[in-house]
Design a protein around this motif. Sequence first.
Motif, short mmCIF file in Angstrom:
data_model
loop_
_atom_site.label_atom_id
_atom_site.label_comp_id
_atom_site.label_asym_id
_atom_site.label_seq_id
_atom_site.Cartn_x
_atom_site.Cartn_y
_atom_site.Cartn_z
N LEU A 8 18.29 7.33 -18.61
CA LEU A 8 17.31 7.46 -19.89
C LEU A 8 16.42 8.20 -19.87
O LEU A 8 16.36 9.01 -20.33
CB LEU A 8 16.61 5.73 -19.68
N ILE A 9 16.30 8.15 -18.17
CA ILE A 9 15.28 9.34 -17.80
C ILE A 9 16.43 10.53 -18.02
O ILE A 9 15.17 11.61 -18.71
CB ILE A 9 14.53 8.91 -16.28
N ALA A 12 15.83 12.01 -21.68
CA ALA A 12 15.11 12.61 -22.25
C ALA A 12 14.58 13.53 -21.68
O ALA A 12 14.13 14.31 -22.49
CB ALA A 12 14.25 10.38 -21.84
N ASN A 16 17.34 17.49 -21.26
CA ASN A 16 15.90 17.73 -23.00
C ASN A 16 17.92 17.91 -24.15
O ASN A 16 18.05 19.11 -23.39
CB ASN A 16 15.18 17.73 -23.34
N THR A 50 20.99 6.18 -31.88
CA THR A 50 21.07 5.21 -31.35
C THR A 50 21.83 3.66 -31.81
O THR A 50 22.95 3.59 -31.18
CB THR A 50 19.77 4.02 -31.01
N VAL A 135 22.61 3.07 -24.15
CA VAL A 135 20.94 3.70 -23.75
C VAL A 135 20.61 5.25 -23.86
O VAL A 135 20.27 6.12 -23.45
CB VAL A 135 21.16 3.70 -22.12
N ASN A 136 22.19 6.22 -23.29
CA ASN A 136 22.28 7.34 -23.60
C ASN A 136 21.78 8.43 -25.00
O ASN A 136 20.99 9.04 -24.78
CB ASN A 136 23.39 8.13 -22.69
N GLY A 139 18.13 7.33 -25.01
CA GLY A 139 16.64 8.78 -24.34
C GLY A 139 17.13 10.25 -25.19
O GLY A 139 16.29 10.70 -24.85
N THR A 140 18.63 9.98 -25.57
CA THR A 140 18.64 11.98 -25.93
C THR A 140 17.50 11.45 -27.36
O THR A 140 16.99 12.29 -27.74
CB THR A 140 19.63 12.16 -26.21
N ILE A 142 14.73 9.98 -27.55
CA ILE A 142 13.32 9.93 -28.08
C ILE A 142 13.09 11.78 -26.68
O ILE A 142 12.09 12.10 -27.32
CB ILE A 142 13.22 9.09 -26.33
N GLY A 143 13.68 12.32 -26.20
CA GLY A 143 13.67 13.30 -25.64
C GLY A 143 13.72 14.41 -26.66
O GLY A 143 12.42 15.11 -26.90
#
Length: 191
Positions: A8-9, A12, A16, A50, A135-136, A139-140, A142-143
């Motif tokens: 996730l981090i 994001a 990015n 997502t 999750v990937n 996270g992407t 969100i980034g």
Amino acid sequence: MKELMIILIGAALVNNVVLSQFLGLCPFLGVSKKIETAAGMGAAVIFVITISSFIASLIYKFILQPLHLEYLQTIVFILVIAALVQFVEIILKKMSPGLYQALGVYLPLITTNCAVLGVALLNVQKDYGVLESVVNGFGTAIGFTIAIVIMAGIRERIEGNDIPKAFRGSPIILITAGLMAIAFFGFAGLL
């Protein structure tokens, strides 16, 4: 759980999609004029990436791989993304006509946004399971949203500033995007 947080981090901030991989630049530059519009585009992208990551992963793992049809992945993923974008477009048109009008041509462009397809293909390439893919993808997205909202905030702030004539318009926006990309490289040591 730790692996999911790293994914996730990493998706994001560290990798990015816009500022490190340079995917999805068309909506990033085109819709980042106002924070409200950028946030709306970010929400649409979060939903589409997502859900498309989830559906594409299921289709790949349970249909394409068992039938040895992996070579159809790109076509199948594009069809999934196009269907989801149509769904988002119908919902936005009904629920928020103002946002639908503000996004204009950029909403259908999510279908051809290389970031959305790129995430689905990267999930396959990295051999992620269904949960890791979701999750990937989240996270992407969100980034992407973080980057587009920050860019919109900067664009709103510099709109009233005295900028030299040679830098007005696209040049200052591209310089800003470059500086944002450099700033995001600072997250590389995070993982």
